[in-house]
Scaffold this active site. Structure first.
Site, PDB file in Angstrom:
ATOM      1  N   HIS A   5       0.845  -1.204   0.000  1.00 30.56           N
ATOM      2  CA  HIS A   5       0.000   0.000   0.000  1.00 30.56           C
ATOM      3  C   HIS A   5       0.876   1.248   0.000  1.00 30.56           C
ATOM      4  O   HIS A   5       1.354   1.692   1.046  1.00 30.56           O
ATOM      5  CB  HIS A   5      -0.924  -0.030   1.230  1.00 30.56           C
ATOM      6  CG  HIS A   5      -1.999   1.018   1.211  1.00 30.56           C
ATOM      7  ND1 HIS A   5      -3.327   0.730   1.469  1.00 30.56           N
ATOM      8  CD2 HIS A   5      -1.952   2.348   0.970  1.00 30.56           C
ATOM      9  CE1 HIS A   5      -4.041   1.836   1.388  1.00 30.56           C
ATOM     10  NE2 HIS A   5      -3.223   2.848   1.097  1.00 30.56           N
ATOM     11  N   HIS A  25       1.100   5.035  -2.372  1.00 33.62           N
ATOM     12  CA  HIS A  25       0.524   5.834  -3.468  1.00 33.62           C
ATOM     13  C   HIS A  25       1.636   6.512  -4.260  1.00 33.62           C
ATOM     14  O   HIS A  25       2.479   7.211  -3.672  1.00 33.62           O
ATOM     15  CB  HIS A  25      -0.416   6.902  -2.909  1.00 33.62           C
ATOM     16  CG  HIS A  25      -1.662   6.341  -2.279  1.00 33.62           C
ATOM     17  ND1 HIS A  25      -2.899   6.364  -2.909  1.00 33.62           N
ATOM     18  CD2 HIS A  25      -1.864   5.735  -1.095  1.00 33.62           C
ATOM     19  CE1 HIS A  25      -3.804   5.796  -2.115  1.00 33.62           C
ATOM     20  NE2 HIS A  25      -3.198   5.412  -1.004  1.00 33.62           N
ATOM     21  N   GLY A  76      -9.765   7.911  -1.591  1.00 34.27           N
ATOM     22  CA  GLY A  76     -10.378   9.231  -1.458  1.00 34.27           C
ATOM     23  C   GLY A  76     -11.177   9.281  -0.171  1.00 34.27           C
ATOM     24  O   GLY A  76     -11.159   8.331   0.626  1.00 34.27           O
ATOM     25  N   GLU A 108     -10.795   3.340   7.638  1.00 34.63           N
ATOM     26  CA  GLU A 108      -9.727   4.291   7.973  1.00 34.63           C
ATOM     27  C   GLU A 108     -10.371   5.491   8.670  1.00 34.63           C
ATOM     28  O   GLU A 108     -10.190   5.688   9.873  1.00 34.63           O
ATOM     29  CB  GLU A 108      -9.001   4.729   6.687  1.00 34.63           C
ATOM     30  CG  GLU A 108      -7.910   5.760   6.905  1.00 34.63           C
ATOM     31  CD  GLU A 108      -7.373   6.324   5.595  1.00 34.63           C
ATOM     32  OE1 GLU A 108      -8.045   6.190   4.555  1.00 34.63           O
ATOM     33  OE2 GLU A 108      -6.279   6.919   5.621  1.00 34.63           O
ATOM     34  N   ASP A 160       1.762   3.982   2.866  1.00 34.91           N
ATOM     35  CA  ASP A 160       0.698   4.856   2.361  1.00 34.91           C
ATOM     36  C   ASP A 160       1.287   5.977   1.516  1.00 34.91           C
ATOM     37  O   ASP A 160       1.325   5.864   0.302  1.00 34.91           O
ATOM     38  CB  ASP A 160      -0.177   5.406   3.502  1.00 34.91           C
ATOM     39  CG  ASP A 160      -1.593   5.702   3.046  1.00 34.91           C
ATOM     40  OD1 ASP A 160      -1.945   5.297   1.928  1.00 34.91           O
ATOM     41  OD2 ASP A 160      -2.354   6.327   3.817  1.00 34.91           O
TER      42      ASP A 160
END
Ligand SMILES: O=c1[nH]cnc2c1ncn2[C@H]1C[C@H](O)[C@@H](CO)O1
Ligand SMILES: [Zn+2]
Length: 384
Positions: free
Chosen positions: A23, A25, A185, A215, A304
């Site tokens: 995970h 981005h 998002g 989350e 993340d």
């Protein structure tokens, strides 16, 4: 002397240990200097700072708001400089290089193609530029003595309405660098069931997907992601802790959903530092990953957004070793969990575990045997 297996690994060992990242981005991991270069070359004038160090600090501070919505606002700047083929290629190549430098041997890196169309690229051009960048980064890593494999996950934004289109895109590139799909998002107000058509399509295609859930929003979001949408993994999933009761005497009771997640071995892509920034957890010591690891959930450790959190895989593990006294055995456990949960074929996952990860940890675990200490040489002399 005790074996290193039972003691907390040093930062150097953590850095050299093979790590697996599920995970991360792409638009949350740019080098600050690269943002500044591309902004200058493409005429983007919206950056809040123009010196790399200051810009890095700005991202960390702006993301430290305690709210997922505010955290997400910072991506306007990174997406603004990821609108051309060259920029996407560069950012992807540097991502693979940076991860390899940090000891990551396998990574699934995600981004939302729909956010990179402002200067006329098509969705396909975006995917191809990123794929080529990852291949270039893998080559550069090899030239620097590292080994890494990077797969892409295509993300659809949950507030938008392009999930089916992005799922189809992921499916058409599944044998060409894309290994799965995700939605991301703002979570509150945008349940995953809004995109049911995309998930049903992917299931019919026997494809893989993960969903950011649990989350900023609690159990209903996790429940929908699993039981309505059929997610293979949960992005974060940290709020599963709300379905676990720990009594005064330390006994633990799992609710139905938490039991399901544990029993079905649903992988949790946990991102401790990001959770502290968005308010999903209060401290490393209190982060649910500690309990979830003890209860043998399939927990994994992730970054993340390395830029917004000023972190790396090694730093996430350093925080956890400090908070929970994790050893190399614990690191191996998290890493094998992650590799088992990757979206590449089973034989490749197995080979990664047996031929790369386990030998890497075995080597680190044996280092104590070869350490020359004053005590051992001194005691040998004393015995003569
Ligand atoms: O932690 C997150 N939760 C939800 N969405 C996120 C998180 N980190 C990044 N994103 C969003 C912002 C990015 O622009 C998008 C695609 O990578 O995904
Ligand atoms: Zn995320």
């Amino acid at each position: 002397m005790t074996s290193q297996t039972a003691s907390v690994p040093s930062p150097d060992q953590i850095s050299r240990a093979p790590k697996v990242l599920l995970h991360d981005h792409l638009d949350g991991g740019l080098r600050p200097g690269t943002i500044i270069d591309i902004a200058r070359d493409t005429g983007y004038e919206g950056l809040p700072e123009t010196e790399a160090d200051k810009l890095g600090v700005w991202f960390r501070e702006a993301a430290d708001s305690g709210s997922l919505e505010r955290y997400l606002e910072t991506f306007a700047h990174t997406c603004a400089v990821m609108q051309t083929r060259d920029a996407l290629f560069r950012v992807a190549a540097e991502c693979a290089e940076d991860l390899a430098e940090d000891g990551v041997v396998y990574a699934e890196v995600r981004y939302a193609p729909e956010q990179h169309l402002e200067r006329g690229l098509t969705l396909e051009e975006v995917v191809e530029a990123v794929n080529e960048g990852f291949r270039e980064g893998e080559r550069r890593a090899r030239a620097n003595g590292h080994r890494i494999r990077v797969g892409a996950l295509l993300t659809a934004m949950r507030h938008a309405a392009r999930a089916l289109e992005i799922a189809e895109l992921a499916n058409s590139y599944r044998d060409s660098g894309v290994v799965g799909f995700d939605i991301a998002g703002a979570e509150a107000g945008f349940p995953p069931t809004r995109h049911l058509d995309a998930f049903e399509y992917l299931k019919r295609e026997n494809n893989h997907f993960t969903i950011h859930a649990g989350e900023a929003f609690g159990l209903p979001s996790i429940w929908q992601a699993l039981q309505w949408c059929g997610a293979d993994r949960l992005g974060h999933g940290v709020r599963i802790i709300d379905d676990i009761e720990v009594a005064e005497d330390g006994s633990v009771k799992l609710g139905r959903l938490a039991s399901y997640v544990r029993d079905k071995r649903i992988p949790l892509e946990m991102c401790p530092t990001s959770n502290l920034q968005t308010g999903a957890a209060t401290s490393y010591e209190d982060h649910p990953i500690g309990l979830l690891r003890k209860l043998h959930f399939r927990a994994t450790v992730n970054t993340d957004n390395r830029l917004m959190s000023g972190t790396s895989m090694s730093q996430e593990f350093e925080h956890l070793t400090k908070a929970f006294g994790y050893t190399l055995e614990d690191m191996l456990w998290f890493t094998v969990n992650a590799m088992k949960s990757a979206f590449i074929p089973f034989d490749e996952r197995l080979a990664m575990i047996n031929d790369v990860i386990k030998p890497g940890y075995a080597e680190l675990k044996s280092e104590w045997l070869f350490q020359q200490t004053a005590t051992t040489s001194g005691s040998a002399k004393a015995g003569n």
